[in-house]
Design an enzyme around this catalytic site. Structure first.
Site, PDB file in Angstrom:
ATOM      1  CE  LYS A 154      -4.456   0.932   0.190  1.00 17.31           C
ATOM      2  NZ  LYS A 154      -5.606   0.069  -0.173  1.00 17.31           N
TER       3      LYS A 154
ATOM      4  CG  ASP B 199      -7.348   3.227  -0.877  1.00 16.31           C
ATOM      5  OD1 ASP B 199      -7.773   2.064  -0.803  1.00 16.31           O
ATOM      6  OD2 ASP B 199      -7.465   4.034   0.074  1.00 16.31           O
TER       7      ASP B 199
END
Ligand code: NDP
Ligand code: 2IT
Length: 450
Positions: free
Chosen positions: A124, A164
């Site tokens: 991430k 995201d």
């Protein structure tokens, strides 16, 4: 918590005392792993390693605004676990981004990606850049500057970022363009790309659709369905929009949507035409959800300061789909849903329900789907985008949707059967954590725990 897991958890806490979101995500998984460790104590060293990122990259992101003034943001990439495939996971651009939040997201991603059944490791990244209120040119300059550093750390067989919060098709496009220029190659290094340059059909829809497919599977175990159900949805971004679309497809009625300023309650239901308005408002005009209330004359409640969505979960619904951000629903809000007769909650966002909220759902026998299982359709379809890029061809819409649906049905079955096998029938949290862990643990062990 099992004694050995407690030791690991204590060391995680004392090593990084200022990372509450990471602790929260780790605590939940370690709690679930108790019965696994009792049967297979050989996995204790694996757990010690799995809580530590393989690599963290932090870098400076300088960019000039339209007045020529310099701003300096912080960029990150957490390469959490590569045991079963290249690191894979989104990039988040939001002022709240820090190491704690990205480590929690990267940690969850490891288990989620394992659950998809595809060869995807976990990662991430992102930045504390706030895209809100920035001009198109400022967003472009920021994305280019961000990629000017990140490009040397990623690659189609190494680490494949995607979107995201705050990162959608526009941002992925700018970052892909800069990567291509710097690396001098056209590869599937990012997913969520536009259709004209290597994107996959259904990737924009995938997280929201997948969440609803998972919830449908869960409901069917109790002979219930979305048909005629009133559904509370939070957020109004990518995940919320397509969750709403699939709810409508299945005969349900979404009645709420939100952003960080407030939420709308449309008791008559958000139909296809109203949803098209929301998509145009949010994706093209980049406006606020408040404008929906003006357009359709429904209730609007302000909820600042963020991320306080209090009120939205007080609406009378059968099903709730939190699709905005972490810890957006606390124990009291969960109790309001229970008291109003809600029967199922599926997380479209990552970790939107606090541990108290989850406890409340379990206590009252609601069906509860944790994000790492129910929102895995996004990354799964990213995996399908990577496959198509490697094959250098595009599958039709129906083909990708069919594969997505099949993956969600499998994740539901796997989580449910694993929970049952370990004596926690109906507990999708335990089932998803254990099933996700086992595949990664076996691979880490086989590779010598490097
Ligand atoms: P978007 O940026 O498209 O939308 C986010 C939505 O949530 C916006 O409506 C935003 O409001 C709201 N929101 C964000 N932060 C806050 C906050 N702190 N308080 C209140 N509201 C907030 O993001 P996505 O839809 O892509 O992501 C939503 C969630 O789903 C995240 O948890 C993400 O990690 C998760 N997720 C996303 C996937 C994907 O494929 N995109 C895949 C799996 C999970 P505002 O615009 O006002 O900030
Ligand atoms: O949280 C997530 O799973 C995502 N943001 C999607 C990641 C991806 O690589 O598609």
């Amino acid at each position: 918590m099992n004694e050995a897991m407690k030791e690991v958890y204590d060391s995680v806490q004392s090593r990084d005392p200022d990372q509450p979101e990471f602790h929260q995500a780790v605590e939940e998984v370690l709690e679930s792993l108790g019965p696994v460790i009792e049967k297979q104590p050989k996995y204790i060293p694996v757990v010690k390693a799995i809580v530590e990122p393989e690599r963290i990259i932090q870098f400076r992101v300088p960019w000039y605004d339209d007045n020529g003034d310099l701003h300096v943001n912080r960029g990150f990439r957490i390469q959490m676990n590569g045991a079963i495939g290249p690191y894979k996971g989104g990039l988040r651009f939001h002022p709240s981004v820090n190491q704690s939040i990205l480590k929690f997201l990267a940690f969850e991603q490891v288990f989620k990606n394992s659950l998809t059944g595809l060869p995807l490791g976990g990662g991430k990244g992102g930045s504390d850049f706030d895209p809100k209120g920035k001009s198109e040119a400022e967003v472009r300059r920021f994305c280019q500057s961000f990629m000017m550093e990140l490009w040397r750390h990623i690659g189609a067989d190494l680490d494949v970022p995607a979107g995201d919060i705050g990162v959608g098709g526009r941002e992925v496009g700018y970052m892909f363009g800069m990567y291509r220029k710097l690396a001098n190659e056209f590869t599937g290094v990012l997913t969520g790309k536009g259709m004209s340059y290597g994107g996959s059909l259904i990737r924009p829809e995938a997280t929201g659709y997948g969440t609803v497919y998972f919830a449908r599977e869960m409901l069917s175990t109790k002979d219930k369905s979305f048909h005629g159900a009133r559904v509370a949805i939070s957020g109004s971004g990518n995940v919320a929009q397509f969750a709403a679309e699939k709810v409508i497809d299945l005969g349900g009625k979404p009645v709420t949507l939100s952003d960080s300023s407030g939420f709308i309650y449309d008791s008559e239901g958000i139909d296809r035409q109203k949803l098209a308005y929301v998509m145009d408002l949010k994706n093209n005009r980049r406006g606020r959800i408040k404008e929906y209330a003006k357009e359709y004359g429904c209730e609007y409640t302000e909820t600042e300061p963020e991320p306080n969505l209090n009120g939205l979960w007080g609406v009378e619904v059968d099903i709730a789909l939190p699709c905005a951000t972490q810890n957006e629903m606390n124990g009291e809000e969960a109790k309001m849903l229970v008291d109003n007769g809600c029967v199922a909650v599926a997380e479209g966002a990552n970790m939107p329900c606090t541990p108290e909220a989850i406890e409340c759902f379990h206590q009252h026998g609601l069906l509860f789907a944790p994000g790492k299982a129910s929102n895995a359709g996004g990354v799964a379809t990213s995996g399908l985008e990577m496959s198509q890029n490697s094959l250098r061809l595009n599958w039709p819409r129906e083909e990708v949707d069919r594969r997505l649906e099949e993956i969600m049905v499998n994740i539901h079955r796997n989580s449910s059967e694993t929970a049952k096998k370990y004596g926690m029938e109906g507990n999708y949290v335990a089932g998803a954590n254990i099933a996700g862990f086992l595949k990664v643990a076996e691979s880490m062990e086989a590779q010598g725990l490097l």
